[in-house]
Design a protein around this motif. Structure first.
Motif, PDB file in Angstrom:
ATOM      1  N   UNK A 170       0.804  -0.903  -0.298  1.00  0.00           N
ATOM      2  CA  UNK A 170      -0.198  -0.194   0.005  1.00  0.00           C
ATOM      3  C   UNK A 170       0.940   1.122  -0.237  1.00  0.00           C
ATOM      4  N   UNK A 171       0.244   2.034  -0.995  1.00  0.00           N
ATOM      5  CA  UNK A 171       1.563   3.517  -1.011  1.00  0.00           C
ATOM      6  C   UNK A 171       0.772   4.207   0.766  1.00  0.00           C
ATOM      7  N   UNK A 172       1.818   4.863   1.118  1.00  0.00           N
ATOM      8  CA  UNK A 172       1.456   6.420   2.178  1.00  0.00           C
ATOM      9  C   UNK A 172       0.327   6.624   2.193  1.00  0.00           C
ATOM     10  N   UNK A 173       1.031   7.268   0.965  1.00  0.00           N
ATOM     11  CA  UNK A 173      -0.109   8.572   0.589  1.00  0.00           C
ATOM     12  C   UNK A 173      -0.638   8.272  -1.238  1.00  0.00           C
ATOM     13  N   UNK A 174      -2.199   8.942  -1.817  1.00  0.00           N
ATOM     14  CA  UNK A 174      -2.472   8.783  -2.814  1.00  0.00           C
ATOM     15  C   UNK A 174      -1.653   9.270  -4.025  1.00  0.00           C
ATOM     16  N   UNK A 175      -1.286   8.128  -4.595  1.00  0.00           N
ATOM     17  CA  UNK A 175      -0.287   8.315  -5.326  1.00  0.00           C
ATOM     18  C   UNK A 175      -1.017   8.707  -7.474  1.00  0.00           C
ATOM     19  N   UNK A 176      -1.338   9.348  -7.837  1.00  0.00           N
ATOM     20  CA  UNK A 176      -1.414   9.700  -9.033  1.00  0.00           C
ATOM     21  C   UNK A 176      -0.872  10.574  -9.867  1.00  0.00           C
ATOM     22  N   UNK A 186      -2.115   4.802  -8.116  1.00  0.00           N
ATOM     23  CA  UNK A 186      -1.098   3.129  -7.609  1.00  0.00           C
ATOM     24  C   UNK A 186      -1.854   3.358  -6.500  1.00  0.00           C
ATOM     25  N   UNK A 187      -2.577   1.693  -6.443  1.00  0.00           N
ATOM     26  CA  UNK A 187      -3.979   1.682  -4.979  1.00  0.00           C
ATOM     27  C   UNK A 187      -2.995   0.387  -4.976  1.00  0.00           C
ATOM     28  N   UNK A 188      -3.935  -0.117  -3.834  1.00  0.00           N
ATOM     29  CA  UNK A 188      -2.837  -1.666  -3.106  1.00  0.00           C
ATOM     30  C   UNK A 188      -3.539  -2.236  -4.129  1.00  0.00           C
ATOM     31  N   UNK A 189      -1.837  -3.420  -3.500  1.00  0.00           N
ATOM     32  CA  UNK A 189      -1.662  -4.648  -4.791  1.00  0.00           C
ATOM     33  C   UNK A 189      -1.086  -5.817  -3.913  1.00  0.00           C
ATOM     34  N   UNK A 190      -2.090  -6.955  -4.494  1.00  0.00           N
ATOM     35  CA  UNK A 190      -1.214  -8.249  -3.553  1.00  0.00           C
ATOM     36  C   UNK A 190       0.268  -8.402  -4.518  1.00  0.00           C
ATOM     37  N   UNK A 239     -11.325  -4.269  -7.712  1.00  0.00           N
ATOM     38  CA  UNK A 239     -11.666  -4.322  -5.994  1.00  0.00           C
ATOM     39  C   UNK A 239     -12.307  -4.465  -5.047  1.00  0.00           C
ATOM     40  N   UNK A 240     -11.957  -5.586  -5.357  1.00  0.00           N
ATOM     41  CA  UNK A 240     -11.693  -6.407  -3.841  1.00  0.00           C
ATOM     42  C   UNK A 240     -10.797  -6.375  -3.192  1.00  0.00           C
ATOM     43  N   UNK A 241      -9.758  -5.976  -3.939  1.00  0.00           N
ATOM     44  CA  UNK A 241      -7.863  -5.800  -3.316  1.00  0.00           C
ATOM     45  C   UNK A 241      -7.519  -4.419  -2.981  1.00  0.00           C
ATOM     46  N   UNK A 242      -8.758  -3.023  -3.431  1.00  0.00           N
ATOM     47  CA  UNK A 242      -8.925  -1.959  -3.596  1.00  0.00           C
ATOM     48  C   UNK A 242     -10.060  -1.075  -4.183  1.00  0.00           C
ATOM     49  N   UNK A 243     -10.887  -1.454  -3.410  1.00  0.00           N
ATOM     50  CA  UNK A 243     -12.612  -0.863  -3.898  1.00  0.00           C
ATOM     51  C   UNK A 243     -12.606   0.863  -4.847  1.00  0.00           C
ATOM     52  N   UNK A 244     -10.919   1.452  -4.299  1.00  0.00           N
ATOM     53  CA  UNK A 244     -11.695   2.776  -4.954  1.00  0.00           C
ATOM     54  C   UNK A 244     -10.637   2.976  -6.535  1.00  0.00           C
ATOM     55  N   UNK A 245     -10.750   1.423  -6.812  1.00  0.00           N
ATOM     56  CA  UNK A 245      -9.832   1.324  -7.882  1.00  0.00           C
ATOM     57  C   UNK A 245     -11.032   0.662  -9.352  1.00  0.00           C
TER      58      UNK A 245
END
Length: 324
Positions: A170-176, A186-190, A239-245
Motif C-alpha cells: 500500500x502507498x503511504x499517500x495517494x499516488x496519481x 497507484x492502489x493497494x496491490x497483492x 475492487x476486491x483488492x482496493x475498492x477505489x480502483x
C-alpha cells in the motif's frame, strides 16, 4: 445578510464535497464565506490587529466581491485548499520567501481564529500518518493487520514467510500522475511471487500488510460523535483488492457498527484530536472488523448519494455549533 455566525469554508475551486456542505448551509440560511488560500495575496487581502485586550484578532478578509469580519467566524470547514499564488515575475528565491511568509502569516492568522474547525489542520496533518494511525488504532482496541514498513528486500521476504499467505503493498499517500498522456494511480496491490524481495524496495520506504480475507468492506464516517457506516460490496477482482480502483463495480448497504468497534473509533478520534474521520474497515467472513486506515478529511459524498446517510447534515450541525 449579516456575517454573524459565519462558516468559513477553505477549499479549492473544484470541490464537490464542499459544495454539498455549502448548499446545505445555504438551505439553512447560515452565512458562508468560501475562500481558497490560493487567493492570497492577489485575490484576497487581509488586515487584522491585536490591541492587547482579550478579544482576539480583529479585522477582515476582503475579496473583489465580499468581505468577512473575522470576529464573526464561528466555524471553519477546512477541506482542500491550494497553495498561495504569486506573480510570475518574482524570482524563485523571492517566491519561496513569500510562500513561507504567507503560510506563517495568513495561515497562522487563520489557525488563531477562536472558531470550531473541521478538521483542525494541524491535527489532520499529523493524523494522516499511516504508522501513527495503525499504532493508535491498535492501542484503542481495534484489530489491525500485521504490518511491515521497510526498505529492505530481505525483510519483505521474511515477513511474507512469517505471514504464510498473500501480502499486500500500500502507498503511504495517494499516488496519481500522468504517464504517456494517460492518468494513472497507484492502489493497494497483492504482491506477486517475483515482487517479494524485489531490489527496487530498497529505493524508499514501503508499507506491506497481510491480506485480510474479505466478506465486504466498510466506509465508516464519524462526525462529531455520530457514526455513519456503509458496507461496500465489490463485484470485480480489482475492487476486491482496493475498492477505489473500480467504483462502477461497487454496491453499498447501510450497516450497523458493533459496539466494541464504535467504542474503538471514538477512542481513536479522541486520541488524534479529530471531530471527523472517514474510516475504512475490512469485515472478514467470520464477522470481525479489521481497521485499515482513517482519513481525517476524507470524501463522503459518494456514500451519502448511494445510501441516503445524512452525513452532510451532520457536518453542518457540527459547523453550526458555536464554541466561542
Amino acid at each position: 445578510m449579516p456575517d454573524s455566525g459565519t462558516v468559513l469554508v477553505i477549499t479549492g475551486a473544484f470541490d464537490p464535497t464542499a459544495d454539498l456542505v455549502i448548499e446545505e448551509l445555504n438551505r439553512r440560511a447560515v452565512p458562508v464565506f468560501r475562500a481558497d488560500t490560493a487567493w492570497f495575496p492577489s485575490r484576497l487581502a487581509v488586515a487584522a490587529g491585536l490591541d492587547g485586550a482579550p478579544v482576539g484578532w480583529r479585522g477582515e478578509f476582503a475579496s473583489e466581491c465580499r468581505s468577512l469580519d473575522l470576529a464573526a467566524v464561528r466555524s471553519v470547514y477546512y477541506r482542500r485548499p491550494t497553495p498561495s499564488e504569486f506573480p510570475s515575475e518574482l524570482s524563485p528565491e523571492a517566491r519561496a520567501v513569500a510562500a513561507a511568509e504567507a503560510r506563517r502569516g495568513f495561515g497562522g492568522l487563520l489557525s488563531a481564529l477562536p472558531a470550531r474547525w473541521l478538521p483542525p489542520p494541524g491535527r489532520a496533518a499529523e493524523a494522516e500518518s499511516k504508522p501513527l494511525q495503525l499504532r493508535v488504532a491498535a492501542e484503542c482496541g481495534l484489530r489491525v493487520p500485521r504490518t511491515l514498513i521497510t526498505n529492505r528486500p530481505d525483510a519483505v521476504r521474511q515477513f511474507a514467510s512469517r505471514i504464510g499467505g498473500p501480502v499486500v503493498y500500500k502507498p503511504f499517500t495517494p499516488i496519481r500522475g500522468t504517464v504517456g498522456g494517460e492518468s494513472v494511480a497507484v492502489y493497494a496491490s497483492v504482491l506477486r511471487p517475483e515482487d517479494i524481495g524485489h531490489p527496487s524496495i530498497a529505493a524508499t520506504a514501503h508499507l506491506f500488510q497481510e491480506w485480510v480475507p474479505k466478506a465486504y468492506e466498510v466506509r465508516l464516517t464519524a462526525v462529531g460523535g455520530r457514526l455513519f457506516a456503509a458496507g461496500i460490496h465489490a463485484e470485480s477482482d480489482a475492487a476486491r483488492t482496493d475498492w477505489r480502483s473500480d467504483y462502477d463495480s461497487l454496491r453499498y448497504r447501510v450497516c450497523d457498527v458493533p459496539a466494541e468497534v464504535a467504542a474503538g473509533v471514538h477512542r481513536v478520534l479522541a486520541r488524534l484530536g479529530l471531530p471527523y474521520g472517514a474510516f475504512d474497515f475490512v469485515v472478514t467472513p467470520s464477522g470481525n472488523w479489521v481497521f485499515l486506515e482513517v482519513n481525517p478529511n476524507g470524501q463522503y459524498g459518494f456514500v451519502e448519494q448511494a445510501t441516503g446517510l445524512p452525513i452532510t447534515a451532520a457536518i453542518c450541525d457540527y459547523l453550526e455549533e458555536d464554541e466561542r
